[in-house]
Enzyme design. Structure first.
Site, PDB file in Angstrom:
ATOM      1  N   ARG A 138      63.748  -9.921  33.822  1.00 26.40           N
ATOM      2  CA  ARG A 138      63.225  -8.704  33.841  1.00 26.40           C
ATOM      3  C   ARG A 138      63.582  -7.765  32.559  1.00 26.40           C
ATOM      4  O   ARG A 138      62.722  -7.360  32.003  1.00 26.40           O
ATOM      5  CB  ARG A 138      63.867  -7.589  35.046  1.00 26.40           C
ATOM      6  N   GLN A 190      64.548   5.635  40.175  1.00 26.38           N
ATOM      7  CA  GLN A 190      65.123   4.318  40.617  1.00 26.38           C
ATOM      8  C   GLN A 190      64.747   3.108  39.818  1.00 26.38           C
ATOM      9  O   GLN A 190      65.499   2.188  40.049  1.00 26.38           O
ATOM     10  CB  GLN A 190      64.681   4.063  42.094  1.00 26.38           C
ATOM     11  N   HIS A 192      69.910   4.007  39.774  1.00 21.27           N
ATOM     12  CA  HIS A 192      70.137   2.569  39.837  1.00 21.27           C
ATOM     13  C   HIS A 192      70.493   1.856  38.746  1.00 21.27           C
ATOM     14  O   HIS A 192      70.659   0.634  38.696  1.00 21.27           O
ATOM     15  CB  HIS A 192      68.927   1.830  40.709  1.00 21.27           C
ATOM     16  N   CYS A 234      82.571  -9.329  26.014  1.00 18.06           N
ATOM     17  CA  CYS A 234      82.492  -7.819  25.838  1.00 18.06           C
ATOM     18  C   CYS A 234      82.667  -7.498  24.387  1.00 18.06           C
ATOM     19  O   CYS A 234      83.727  -7.971  23.997  1.00 18.06           O
ATOM     20  CB  CYS A 234      83.231  -7.429  26.848  1.00 18.06           C
ATOM     21  N   GLY A 278      55.439   6.948  43.436  1.00 15.42           N
ATOM     22  CA  GLY A 278      55.498   5.429  43.374  1.00 15.42           C
ATOM     23  C   GLY A 278      56.625   4.822  44.112  1.00 15.42           C
ATOM     24  O   GLY A 278      57.446   3.769  43.285  1.00 15.42           O
ATOM     25  N   ALA A 305      49.152   5.917  40.582  1.00 13.29           N
ATOM     26  CA  ALA A 305      49.986   6.812  39.625  1.00 13.29           C
ATOM     27  C   ALA A 305      49.277   7.245  38.349  1.00 13.29           C
ATOM     28  O   ALA A 305      49.369   8.494  37.700  1.00 13.29           O
ATOM     29  CB  ALA A 305      51.526   6.364  39.037  1.00 13.29           C
TER      30      ALA A 305
HETATM   31  N1  APR Z   1      50.663   4.003  41.577  1.00  9.39           N
HETATM   32  C1  APR Z   1      51.441   4.436  42.694  1.00  9.39           C
HETATM   33  N2  APR Z   1      52.071   3.793  43.509  1.00  9.39           N
HETATM   34  C2  APR Z   1      52.122   2.500  43.457  1.00  9.39           C
HETATM   35  C3  APR Z   1      51.250   1.571  42.605  1.00  9.39           C
HETATM   36  C4  APR Z   1      50.568   2.323  41.554  1.00  9.39           C
HETATM   37  N3  APR Z   1      49.638   1.830  40.559  1.00  9.39           N
HETATM   38  N4  APR Z   1      51.478   0.460  42.816  1.00  9.39           N
HETATM   39  C5  APR Z   1      52.365   0.260  43.698  1.00  9.39           C
HETATM   40  N5  APR Z   1      52.809   1.581  44.080  1.00  9.39           N
HETATM   41  C6  APR Z   1      53.749   1.905  45.457  1.00  9.39           C
HETATM   42  C7  APR Z   1      53.787   0.919  46.515  1.00  9.39           C
HETATM   43  O1  APR Z   1      52.710   1.194  47.337  1.00  9.39           O
HETATM   44  C8  APR Z   1      54.831   1.198  47.192  1.00  9.39           C
HETATM   45  O2  APR Z   1      54.919   2.169  47.894  1.00  9.39           O
HETATM   46  O3  APR Z   1      54.869   1.923  44.770  1.00  9.39           O
HETATM   47  C9  APR Z   1      55.869   1.412  45.891  1.00  9.39           C
HETATM   48  C10 APR Z   1      56.867   0.672  45.371  1.00  9.39           C
HETATM   49  O4  APR Z   1      57.922   0.358  46.298  1.00  9.39           O
HETATM   50  P1  APR Z   1      59.059  -0.666  46.161  1.00  9.39           P
HETATM   51  O5  APR Z   1      58.515  -1.778  45.774  1.00  9.39           O
HETATM   52  O6  APR Z   1      59.834  -0.542  47.423  1.00  9.39           O
HETATM   53  O7  APR Z   1      59.824  -0.061  44.822  1.00  9.39           O
HETATM   54  P2  APR Z   1      60.827   1.211  44.939  1.00  9.39           P
HETATM   55  O8  APR Z   1      60.657   2.025  45.967  1.00  9.39           O
HETATM   56  O9  APR Z   1      61.225   1.620  43.615  1.00  9.39           O
HETATM   57  O10 APR Z   1      62.218   0.612  45.742  1.00  9.39           O
HETATM   58  C11 APR Z   1      63.384   1.191  45.732  1.00  9.39           C
HETATM   59  O11 APR Z   1      64.710  -0.815  46.290  1.00  9.39           O
HETATM   60  O12 APR Z   1      64.903  -2.993  45.604  1.00  9.39           O
HETATM   61  C12 APR Z   1      65.485  -1.729  45.204  1.00  9.39           C
HETATM   62  O13 APR Z   1      66.792  -0.944  43.479  1.00  9.39           O
HETATM   63  C13 APR Z   1      65.452  -1.402  43.938  1.00  9.39           C
HETATM   64  O14 APR Z   1      64.892   0.836  42.936  1.00  9.39           O
HETATM   65  C14 APR Z   1      64.671   0.045  43.690  1.00  9.39           C
HETATM   66  C15 APR Z   1      64.713   0.308  45.286  1.00  9.39           C
END
Ligand code: APR
Length: 227
Positions: A55, A87, A105, A132, A171, A215
């Site tokens: 990543r 996040q 995070h 380190c 998002g 977004a």
């Molecule tokens: N524009 C807007 N929203 C979007 C887009 C886009 N182009 N593409 C995807 N999404 C939305 C998806 O529909 C989903 O609801 O973004 C969201 C992403 O959700 P997750 O994959 O669950 O990511 P996130 O909410 O950031 O996860 C939270 O979980 O795994 C842990 O630490 C990690 O920070 C992360 C946390």
């Protein structure tokens, strides 16, 4: 007007970084919970390092998108009255010019020493157990917050969310606490709340308003309205 914007993986999706819970969000067949815990790191450090090294390397190939840039423009207008709480562990907010950003995070481009607790800017791999820079021990781990660990900057974040006039979530699936609970806290303290997400999130009903779409369209549109 004081504004707090919470961002999640969805804001970086159109830059080419996969989200966690969408269909293509799996990593070589692993659920994120399998690689993002302290227990996983104890059990299989090489697997966890590979996950984060990949990543971190991927960041070099991506650019901020219109949504990140719109938030940077909003900061030019609002200054200290805007806080972005992300996040995300990528650095796309900073690369689009945002300065008032808290990474609850952690950050991919940072390493944390388990021996001396130092944080170090880091762009290379951690998988080869480099020493380190401060204490020389080979105990560096990704400087990210795993499931079961306490997110960074919670005092500042809760202070800002509690004082906000407007809380906006961009998002994020609303699946992970404590971030998923910020909307209720903000609303309880009197803020108006708005969700901008591709699809309704798990907590959509908790917001005063929820708009669906990418977004890169929704955020610039909303920022233009606000400015
Ligand atoms: N524009 C807007 N929203 C979007 C887009 C886009 N182009 N593409 C995807 N999404 C939305 C998806 O529909 C989903 O609801 O973004 C969201 C992403 O959700 P997750 O994959 O669950 O990511 P996130 O909410 O950031 O996860 C939270 O979980 O795994 C842990 O630490 C990690 O920070 C992360 C946390």
């Amino acid at each position: 007007m004081r504004v707090v914007v919470l961002t999640g993986a969805g804001i970086s999706a159109e830059s080419g970084l996969p989200t966690f819970r969408d269909a293509e969000g799996l990593w070589h067949g692993h659920r994120v919970e399998e690689v993002a815990t302290p227990e996983a790191f104890e059990r299989q450090p090489s697997l966890v390092h590979r996950f984060y090294d990949e990543r971190r390397a991927a960041l070099a190939a991506v650019e901020p998108n219109a949504a990140h840039r719109a938030l940077a423009r909003l900061e030019e207008t609002l200054g200290d009255d805007l806080l972005v709480v992300t996040q995300n562990i990528d650095d796309l907010h900073e690369r689009s010019g945002s300065r008032r950003v808290l990474h609850m995070h952690g950050r991919l481009r940072s390493a944390l020493c388990r021996a001396c607790a130092g944080h170090f800017d880091w762009t290379g791999d951690l998988g080869g157990a480099p020493p380190c820079p401060r204490c020389g021990r080979r105990e560096l781990r990704p400087d990210v917050v795993w499931f079961g660990e306490i997110p960074y900057d919670m005092d500042r974040i809760l202070g800002a969310v509690g004082r906000a006039d407007l809380f906006v979530s961009v998002g994020t699936s609303g699946a992970v606490h404590p971030a998923a609970g910020f909307v209720q806290y903000a609303a309880g303290q009197g803020a108006r709340t708005l969700e901008l997400n591709l699809v309704p999130s798990e907590g959509s009903h908790l917001f005063d308003e929820s708009r669906q779409g990418p977004a890169s369209h929704l955020v610039p549109e909303w920022v233009a309205e606000l400015r």
